[in-house]
Design a protein around this motif. Structure first.
Motif, mmCIF file in Angstrom:
data_model
loop_
_atom_site.group_PDB
_atom_site.id
_atom_site.type_symbol
_atom_site.label_atom_id
_atom_site.label_comp_id
_atom_site.label_asym_id
_atom_site.label_seq_id
_atom_site.Cartn_x
_atom_site.Cartn_y
_atom_site.Cartn_z
ATOM 1 N N GLY A 1 0.692 -1.252 0.000
ATOM 2 C CA GLY A 1 0.000 0.000 0.000
ATOM 3 C C GLY A 1 0.723 1.309 0.000
ATOM 4 N N ILE A 2 1.063 1.753 1.161
ATOM 5 C CA ILE A 2 1.479 3.132 1.300
ATOM 6 C C ILE A 2 2.802 3.410 0.607
ATOM 7 N N ASN A 3 3.629 2.359 0.435
ATOM 8 C CA ASN A 3 4.936 2.563 -0.188
ATOM 9 C C ASN A 3 4.811 2.673 -1.686
ATOM 10 N N LEU A 4 4.935 3.859 -2.205
ATOM 11 C CA LEU A 4 4.806 4.041 -3.642
ATOM 12 C C LEU A 4 6.135 4.467 -4.237
ATOM 13 N N GLY B 1 -4.013 19.175 1.391
ATOM 14 C CA GLY B 1 -2.838 19.215 0.522
ATOM 15 C C GLY B 1 -3.135 18.824 -0.912
ATOM 16 N N HIS B 2 -4.108 17.927 -1.098
ATOM 17 C CA HIS B 2 -4.277 17.344 -2.429
ATOM 18 C C HIS B 2 -5.732 17.204 -2.869
ATOM 19 N N GLY B 3 -6.668 17.694 -2.074
ATOM 20 C CA GLY B 3 -8.074 17.592 -2.450
ATOM 21 C C GLY B 3 -8.591 16.166 -2.551
ATOM 22 N N LEU B 4 -7.924 15.260 -1.838
ATOM 23 C CA LEU B 4 -8.338 13.852 -1.862
ATOM 24 C C LEU B 4 -8.851 13.448 -0.490
ATOM 25 N N SER B 5 -9.890 12.614 -0.440
ATOM 26 C CA SER B 5 -10.298 12.048 0.842
ATOM 27 C C SER B 5 -9.414 10.841 1.150
ATOM 28 N N LEU B 6 -9.318 10.517 2.454
ATOM 29 C CA LEU B 6 -8.553 9.332 2.849
ATOM 30 C C LEU B 6 -9.160 8.075 2.236
ATOM 31 N N ALA C 1 -2.430 11.433 -9.292
ATOM 32 C CA ALA C 1 -2.931 11.998 -8.031
ATOM 33 C C ALA C 1 -2.366 11.221 -6.840
ATOM 34 N N LEU C 2 -2.312 9.915 -6.981
ATOM 35 C CA LEU C 2 -1.789 9.051 -5.924
ATOM 36 C C LEU C 2 -0.303 9.313 -5.683
ATOM 37 N N LYS C 3 0.461 9.406 -6.767
ATOM 38 C CA LYS C 3 1.903 9.661 -6.662
ATOM 39 C C LYS C 3 2.177 10.993 -5.975
ATOM 40 N N THR C 4 1.368 11.975 -6.308
ATOM 41 C CA THR C 4 1.557 13.304 -5.744
ATOM 42 C C THR C 4 1.228 13.326 -4.251
ATOM 43 N N ALA C 5 0.192 12.569 -3.880
ATOM 44 C CA ALA C 5 -0.271 12.609 -2.489
ATOM 45 C C ALA C 5 0.517 11.677 -1.568
ATOM 46 N N ALA C 6 1.154 10.654 -2.119
ATOM 47 C CA ALA C 6 1.777 9.615 -1.282
ATOM 48 C C ALA C 6 2.798 10.148 -0.276
ATOM 49 N N PRO C 7 3.694 11.070 -0.667
ATOM 50 C CA PRO C 7 4.665 11.572 0.317
ATOM 51 C C PRO C 7 3.995 12.268 1.509
#
Lengths: 169, 169
Positions: free
Chosen positions: A6-9, B51-56, B125-131
């Protein structure tokens, strides 16, 4: 088994300022917690819903009110205690008021703010549902743990709570 | 301090078949966990939202897709993995499709069932939000724990998952 968790991208994020991705043990702890906590919440919710037509969120809100003198509490404090936003709690309380479980009152202390108050019907619903809920909490988590594991769970989340409160304070 | 804690409603439930209420240590473990987990979820959600306009919930759903070959998965499996109902996931996926993060496809294997598939925009979107997310997970829980505590967390929730899966199986 599922692929790297999961969280590790790391494999897909842009190179450059790599964040500190979780190592294998950290990832196992985090992933098991996220999945287990979601499954547990879902199960406890379904047990209350099926048995008593109550959502877990409504149950938890009523428990908090039941602990207060007069079964009432400021809406803002209630939102803080259930870690929800004021607007979400406000909608929830309005719906529960229509269902007769709660009533809203003006706060007499200072004329500002609104109190939510458990009605006799709400207290009755809580009393009826409580044995179902405590049985579920025992069966699905508490009785699965040793006293030492319970102690670690208590300590760990106490630390999380203290940390998160310090950020908001 | 708050009055005797939450789930124990021994004082207000009808006498007769008393359930096994939680003792003080069990209650502390359960109460800290419920409160801490809710606060943690709320915090991680707000960090992604701000930070990214995404819900958990959207983030976690996309993570699961990103781990699958081709970034796609059956809707029914997806619902099981995020411990949500099929109808809730179905609404969530439909909304995310409108936002361009996912696409729905017919399952080619057997003509039955629908697949959810991460779009290039969703992956981005996922790549941007992951950090942001991994930083939050470290700061608000993982880095607050010793390796031993992480191990207990992993073991405890692994047991919860195994137990709950056995009930549904």
């Amino acid at each position: 088994m599922s692929p790297p968790l999961g969280i590790n991208l790391g494999s897909v994020t842009d190179a450059g300022q790599e964040p500190r991705w979780l190592d294998q043990d950290e990832m196992r702890a985090w992933r098991n917690y996220v999945t287990g906590a979601a499954m547990l919440e879902d199960r406890l919710h379904r047990e209350l819903q099926t048995g008593h037509g109550l959502s877990l969120a409504d149950y938890e809100l009523m428990v908090r009110l039941s602990e207060q003198p007069g079964g009432r509490m400021r809406m803002s404090q209630l939102a803080e205690d259930v870690a929800s936003s004021k607007s979400r709690v406000s909608h929830q309380v309005a719906r529960m008021e229509r269902e007769g479980l709660l009533a809203r009152r003006e706060c007499q202390d200072d004329g500002r703010g609104v109190l939510a108050e458990l009605t006799p019907k709400g207290l009755e619903a809580l009393k009826t549902a409580a044995p179902t809920h405590v049985d579920g909490v025992r069966e699905h988590i508490i009785d699965l743990l040793t006293p030492q594991e319970q102690e670690v769970l208590a300590k760990v989340f106490d630390r999380v709570i203290t940390h998160l409160r310090s950020l908001d304070g």
